[in-house]
Scaffold this motif. Structure first.
Motif, PDB file in Angstrom:
ATOM      1  N   SER A 123       0.450  -1.232   0.166  1.00  0.00           N
ATOM      2  CA  SER A 123       0.118  -0.209   0.241  1.00  0.00           C
ATOM      3  C   SER A 123       1.173   1.051   0.121  1.00  0.00           C
ATOM      4  O   SER A 123       2.266   1.182   0.083  1.00  0.00           O
ATOM      5  N   PHE A 124       0.304   2.294  -0.174  1.00  0.00           N
ATOM      6  CA  PHE A 124       1.340   3.366   0.274  1.00  0.00           C
ATOM      7  C   PHE A 124       1.334   3.694   1.140  1.00  0.00           C
ATOM      8  O   PHE A 124       0.585   4.425   2.408  1.00  0.00           O
ATOM      9  N   THR A 125       2.420   3.958   1.801  1.00  0.00           N
ATOM     10  CA  THR A 125       3.297   4.028   3.181  1.00  0.00           C
ATOM     11  C   THR A 125       4.061   5.075   3.386  1.00  0.00           C
ATOM     12  O   THR A 125       4.324   5.248   2.553  1.00  0.00           O
ATOM     13  N   VAL A 126       4.596   5.025   4.560  1.00  0.00           N
ATOM     14  CA  VAL A 126       5.065   6.774   4.651  1.00  0.00           C
ATOM     15  C   VAL A 126       6.673   6.621   4.151  1.00  0.00           C
ATOM     16  O   VAL A 126       7.351   7.467   3.950  1.00  0.00           O
ATOM     17  N   GLY A 127       7.105   4.713   3.731  1.00  0.00           N
ATOM     18  CA  GLY A 127       8.677   4.682   3.776  1.00  0.00           C
ATOM     19  C   GLY A 127       8.497   4.943   2.535  1.00  0.00           C
ATOM     20  O   GLY A 127       9.358   5.623   1.934  1.00  0.00           O
ATOM     21  N   LEU A 128       7.397   5.024   1.300  1.00  0.00           N
ATOM     22  CA  LEU A 128       7.120   5.011  -0.113  1.00  0.00           C
ATOM     23  C   LEU A 128       7.395   6.351  -0.599  1.00  0.00           C
ATOM     24  O   LEU A 128       7.622   6.677  -1.570  1.00  0.00           O
ATOM     25  N   TYR A 129       6.689   7.084   0.602  1.00  0.00           N
ATOM     26  CA  TYR A 129       6.459   8.246   0.519  1.00  0.00           C
ATOM     27  C   TYR A 129       7.732   9.087   0.344  1.00  0.00           C
ATOM     28  O   TYR A 129       7.986   9.997  -0.313  1.00  0.00           O
ATOM     29  N   GLU A 130       8.475   9.005   1.196  1.00  0.00           N
ATOM     30  CA  GLU A 130      10.102   9.539   1.754  1.00  0.00           C
ATOM     31  C   GLU A 130      11.075   8.974  -0.064  1.00  0.00           C
ATOM     32  O   GLU A 130      11.258   9.617  -0.081  1.00  0.00           O
ATOM     33  N   GLU A 131      10.413   7.680   0.118  1.00  0.00           N
ATOM     34  CA  GLU A 131      11.139   6.960  -1.055  1.00  0.00           C
ATOM     35  C   GLU A 131      11.093   7.427  -2.689  1.00  0.00           C
ATOM     36  O   GLU A 131      11.929   8.129  -3.521  1.00  0.00           O
ATOM     37  N   VAL A 132       9.689   7.517  -2.715  1.00  0.00           N
ATOM     38  CA  VAL A 132       9.574   9.197  -4.221  1.00  0.00           C
ATOM     39  C   VAL A 132      10.233  10.356  -4.254  1.00  0.00           C
ATOM     40  O   VAL A 132      10.290  10.418  -4.670  1.00  0.00           O
TER      41      VAL A 132
END
Length: 838
Positions: free
Chosen positions: A98-107
């Motif tokens: 899902s769309f997580t905080v970790g993914l947001y930071e990677e993007v």
């Protein structure tokens, strides 16, 4: 983004983040972290839970990445990402589920993100610098090189705005250069309609002012230029870099000039989106203006502008701030008239002019004596007292015993109305939209010829030293020669407040309501009304004149406002008097005390919060609109103080920016002592000596953390001892006043230093800076954003990191006089002049 202390475990985090929501997460976590301490296991698990949380943020990378950003819909929301970010986003959805905080930071941390690119570039340069240091011959050389490469501060010259008439494009093409003696090939570095910069081999010699002819050989292969005789240029600057020299040149008039100019203009306009526009001068101007607006509202020096009319020198204006206003008020007599025309008289100005120096300093001593309700001023410079040595002790001893005793640093410099308008640094600036000095202001400043800067350097320690001088009562009448007679023809001197958007700590709002000032029990309350208010202060007007003075505490009732508020007690509110008008009917007040429980403060905070849209904000109405900006520009062109700026980088405080005036400060010379003066090389200064023993991160930072923006600064004394055999900056000893046990130790150090060489002493005044006034440099910021938004953001980040400024004043002469060192001031001054010119 994963914290730096967890970077060593990034491999474990990468393996576990795909299993965050699986049933075997605990088993895998125990297996991979079995050899780690319990504390690290706990921190790692908290980090994994953090990056695994669902994220509700929008992703908007417009202007933040080097790529084409487009809309990307996901679960009812529209994100804006480029191809790289979309790829990372989709891969992350598979890993996280899902769309997580970790993914947001990677993007937001892809390789083409401007912030990431800048960080990597900085790390690369640091690695290269360390590599060069590692190849040095000795451990000592390595340490010195590392300091030079990694800690070289930025130098800002106040009032220096490099303007360009045309846009300059970074563009490299082959050209042929024809001098008087020979012809050779070169290449352009940048190009504009009116000039260019070319890169030539170092063995090609030239001089500034030399005329050459340029042939655009590569352009002629693609376009018909019809410039067979070449294009004439004049060299205006030469920069040396490694194996090459860069010649900056200005184009000269030639045949078919208009046709060639039109070609260049069209060529640049057609390619400036393809090639980078050179933004160096606009970027430098933005930083200069940014650092100026940090320093000027904190100005402790009082600039006094002297006009010459009918061969008479007259102070006509002073530039005031919250931090120098006390100097202005000190020179107002019992009738609230300025006595500066007596203090800065023609004789003293002539003495300074006869020094035949661009800037001339001295020490000015003052005190007042009240007789029958009248205030009489006495003043003398250190030079005047040296001419009457038999009265020096009398003047020091009697004057320092009075509460009105003041010691000022007196600086004299030339000034001119032509400095009032710095012009525009933006290429192709629209003159109609450029702020210019009005005819009213021009008429007011046209006769200004000189500027005197007074800085109050009085301290309790120095006053005690002067009070040690003894005198006979019979000698006091001899001080009459230092007194100033009352004048009936005192000309008006305009006090002009320094204007910046963020100068005030808080906004004021116009509001008229009844007020009462409580008096003693047997006297009726004074009545009046409010003129404006803020959360922490108020301006009121009384019906009859009052006898209050600055610092008095009064009790205020607000009967009309009390009717609409049952929650707050609005009677007997304690306020401190900050200023009283000449008519004695208008009073500026601030909340008494430093706590936040003041009933009036809480009430007005709530009133502003709930009615901000309905309230009318108070605006200053200057007598001469635009005069503040004009005098500010004139001051910047003439001042010769030195400023050190503190920046906050995370939890660290650093000093890596130095600002100076047109004339080099003595400390600036000292920081460059022992360096070879290479031609055309940029100045290099060394801060390590004056920031010894972590002065910035320990002493200055600790003071700054406890300081509010509106508070007066903290003062430090820096002693710089230069021995007779000193050859470079490492031979210079620097010590701060807090490093001495007592005043006797300081006196001994001063005496010993003068016996073995030279001694310089500087007063450093540390103050917390205001927020950046973006409106002040908005035009430059918008221009840079048009062509390089990442550069604009980096410049903005730099300015937002500034938290403090240290204003440096040379008080060496006063220190020698203060401690009664047996030395000849004239001889010391000559030795210092020889040292500074060496």
């Amino acid at each position: 983004m994963t914290a730096p202390d967890l970077q060593a475990y990034i491999g474990i985090i990468e393996q576990l983040k795909t299993s965050l929501n699986s049933s075997n997460f605990e088993q895998m976590f125990s297996l991979l972290t079995a050899d780690l301490p319990k504390s690290k296991q706990f921190i790692l698990k908290m980090e994994l839970k953090r990056i695994g949380q669902r994220c509700q943020f929008f992703i908007d990378l417009r202007g933040l990445v080097d790529g084409d950003v487009k809309p990307y819909p996901y679960q009812g929301k529209t994100h804006y990402m480029d191809e790289n970010a979309i790829k990372v986003f989709e891969q992350g959805l598979e890993q996280y589920g899902s769309f997580t905080v970790g993914l947001y930071e990677e993007v937001r941390n892809t390789d083409n993100n401007f912030r990431v690119m800048h960080r990597k570039d900085t790390e690369k340069r640091v690695r290269e610098a360390l590599t060069r240091v590692a190849n040095g011959n000795s451990e000592l050389e390595q340490s010195a090189d590392a300091n030079e490469l990694l800690e070289q501060p930025k130098i800002i010259e106040f009032g220096n705005y490099i303007s360009r008439r045309d846009e300059r494009m970074n563009f490299s093409i082959d050209v042929a250069v024809q001098t008087v003696s020979h012809r050779f090939t070169a290449s352009t570095s940048d190009l504009s309609v009116s000039g260019c910069k070319i890169k030539v081999r170092k063995q090609q010699q030239a001089k500034i002012g030399q005329k050459i002819t340029l042939f655009f050989t590569q352009l002629e292969q693609e376009f018909v230029l019809e410039m067979s005789n070449g294009v004439p240029y004049t060299i205006v600057d030469i920069e040396q870099h490694d194996q090459f020299s860069y010649w900056r040149m200005k184009r000269q008039p030639a045949t078919d000039e208009n046709k060639f100019s039109q070609f260049l203009q069209n060529f640049i306009n057609g390619n400036k989106r393809r090639y980078k526009v050179n933004l160096d001068n606009v970027s430098a101007c933005l930083l200069t203006k940014g650092y100026e607006q940090f320093y000027l509202p904190k100005l402790t020096t009082l600039p006094i502008f002297i006009a010459v009319r009918d061969n008479i020198a007259t102070p006509i204006s002073v530039l005031t701030t919250d931090h120098n206003k006390h100097c202005w008020q000190y020179f107002l007599d019992e009738q609230h008239k300025s006595v500066l025309i007596s203090i800065i008289n023609t004789k003293r100005l002539k003495t300074r002019i006869d020094q035949k120096s661009a800037n001339s300093n001295c020490i000015l001593y003052c005190f007042t004596h009240a007789v029958k309700g009248k205030l009489f001023y006495y003043s003398a410079t250190d030079e005047e007292l040296a001419q009457t040595p038999e009265l020096r002790g009398v003047f020091y001893g009697f004057g320092s015993s009075k509460p009105s005793w003041r010691v000022f640093h007196f600086n004299f410099s030339a000034s001119s109305a032509q400095f009032a308008d710095p012009g525009s640094v933006l290429p192709q600036a629209d003159e109609e939209n450029t702020e210019q000095v009005s005819a009213l202001v021009k008429g007011f400043i046209q006769d200004i010829r000189f500027m005197v800067s007074l800085t109050d350097i009085t301290s309790s320690d120095s006053t005690l030293c002067y009070q040690k001088y003894t005198y006979q009562q019979t000698q006091l009448k001899l001080l009459a020669q230092f007194g100033h007679k009352k004048r009936s023809d005192i000309p008006h001197c305009e006090a002009v407040p320094m204007h910046y958007i963020n100068l005030r700590a808080e906004s004021r709002y116009l509001y008229k309501t009844a007020i009462e000032i409580q008096q003693a029990d047997d006297m009726p309350n004074l009545t009046g009304f409010s003129r404006d208010f803020s959360a922490k202060g108020m301006q009121i007007e009384t019906e009859i004149p009052v006898s209050f003075a600055k610092g008095d505490i009064i009790l205020l009732n607000l009967p009309e406002l009390q009717k609409i508020s049952q929650k707050h007690q609005l009677s007997a509110l304690a306020y401190e008097v900050m200023a009283v008008s000449k008519s004695r009917t208008i009073i500026n007040l601030k909340v008494a005390g430093n706590d936040n429980k003041h009933s009036g403060q809480v009430f007005f905070q709530q009133l502003i919060k709930n009615n901000r849209s309905k309230l009318t904000q108070a605006q200053e109405t200057p007598r001469y609109p635009g005069l503040s900006a004009a005098l500010r520009n004139m001051y910047l062109q003439s001042q010769n103080n030195l400023q050190l700026f503190m920046q906050r980088k995370g939890i660290r405080y650093e000093i890596n920016t130095v600002a100076k005036g047109k004339t080099a400060h003595t400390l600036h010379h000292i920081m460059r002592f022992g360096q070879a003066k290479a031609q055309n090389e940029p100045p290099v200064i060394e801060l390590n000596n004056i920031l010894r023993n972590s002065a910035a991160s320990l002493q200055f930072a600790q003071q700054l953390k406890q300081m509010k923006r509106f508070e007066q600064g903290s003062e430090f004394l820096l002693f710089v001892s230069v021995g007779h055999k000193a050859k470079n900056s490492s031979d210079i000893e620097c010590k701060y006043s807090y490093e001495f046990a007592n005043e006797k130790a300081i006196q001994d150090y001063v005496s010993t230093s003068l016996q073995h060489g030279l001694l310089f002493c500087y007063r450093l005044c540390l103050m917390r800076t205001n927020r950046p006034d973006i409106e002040y440099f908005a035009k430059e910021l918008n221009y840079i954003s048009t062509y390089a938004i990442h550069k604009a953001k980096l410049l903005e980040e730099e300015l937002w990191s500034v938290v403090g400024v240290l204003d440096v004043i040379d008080i060496s002469a006063e220190i020698i006089l203060r401690y009664a060192v047996n030395a000849n001031p004239a001889t010391i001054a000559q030795a210092k002049l020889a040292f500074l010119n060496s």
